[in-house]
Enzyme design. Structure first.
Site, PDB file in Angstrom:
ATOM      1  CB  SER A  81      20.978  54.876  80.331  1.00 35.97           C
ATOM      2  OG  SER A  81      20.521  54.963  81.748  1.00 35.97           O
ATOM      3  CE  LYS A 125      23.112  51.743  77.866  1.00 39.69           C
ATOM      4  NZ  LYS A 125      22.344  51.326  76.270  1.00 39.69           N
ATOM      5  CE1 TYR A 143      22.313  49.529  80.979  1.00 40.42           C
ATOM      6  CE2 TYR A 143      21.781  51.590  82.179  1.00 40.42           C
ATOM      7  CZ  TYR A 143      21.469  50.775  81.157  1.00 40.42           C
ATOM      8  OH  TYR A 143      20.453  51.098  80.192  1.00 40.42           O
TER       9      TYR A 143
END
Length: 236
Positions: free
Chosen positions: A144, A164, A160
């Site tokens: 991402s 990533k 998150y």
């Protein structure tokens, strides 16, 4: 062992959303696709739907947060196919409620890392021997833009982002370690209209899949250890 010469591709989290579209696109390109899902029944249903389109798709149960489940899936694929050519690490979670990293319940960070980082690490470790024995493989990690270095200067979505960011680091380290014609890259699919992305996302799963699938078929001279969006390399 498979009876034909089709390349074998495995997609984690393949029962819905982007993973399901990736499985479909690979099968349309002539791959024999194994769709991995945490829920066996959901995986079987998803595979059956694609089979109805005359696509060569089967399913395997695999929970990326459970090492025994990963080892079992790897053993099953080894027995049935004896090889793996393409691995797409698509399974992921987005558990943040936009709280600050230090203010959130640590279990949110732990569970996010368990799937988005350690899950991918364990899957690669378990399946790369199937690539090493034939000296060929293509690994694609669905990352991402949130994992980019520049994003870490801004608060929010910390669990998150960190997962990533770590996945991007793993991509580079594995690229530096592997031998033979084995390539590993990370891809930012963009904001995709899925259960995770929501309905207001601008990209359809099909558009996102097309921007990823090309990395499954790159030649020996193709890139490895790089980060891509819409077919173009972007900075880490």
């Amino acid at each position: 062992m498979s009876s034909d010469n089709k390349q074998i591709a495995l997609v984690t989290g393949g029962n819905r959303g982007l993973g399901n579209e990736l499985a479909k696109q690979l099968a349309l390109k002539g791959f024999k696709v194994i769709l991995a899902s945490r829920n066996l029944e959901m995986g079987k249903k998803a595979a059956e739907k694609l089979k109805e389109l005359n696509l060569d798709v089967s399913s395997v149960e695999m929970d990326v947060t459970n090492q025994e489940s990963i080892h079992q899936a790897a053993a099953t694929i080894n027995v049935h196919f004896g090889r793996l050519d393409v691995l797409i690490n698509n399974a992921g979670v987005y558990l943040d409620k936009n709280e600050k990293l230090l203010a959130m319940d640590p279990i949110i960070l732990e569970n996010t890392m368990a799937t988005n980082f350690f899950g991918v690490y364990d899957v690669i470790r378990s399946f790369i021997p199937l690539m090493e024995k034939q000296g060929y493989g293509r690994i694609i990690n669905i990352s991402s833009e949130y994992g980019a270095n520049s994003e870490l200067s801004y608060p929010g979505v910390g669990a998150y982002k960190l997962s990533k960011f770590a996945l991007n680091g793993l991509t580079q380290l594995v690229a530096a370690e592997v031998n033979g014609d084995i390539k590993i890259n990370a891809v930012d699919p963009g904001w995709v209209r899925t259960d995770m992305g929501g309905q207001s996302a601008p990209k359809t799963p099909r558009e996102a899949a097309e921007s990823i699938i090309w990395l499954a078929t790159i030649g020996r001279e193709g890139p490895s250890g790089a980060f891509f969006r819409d077919g173009k390399q972007i900075p880490w």
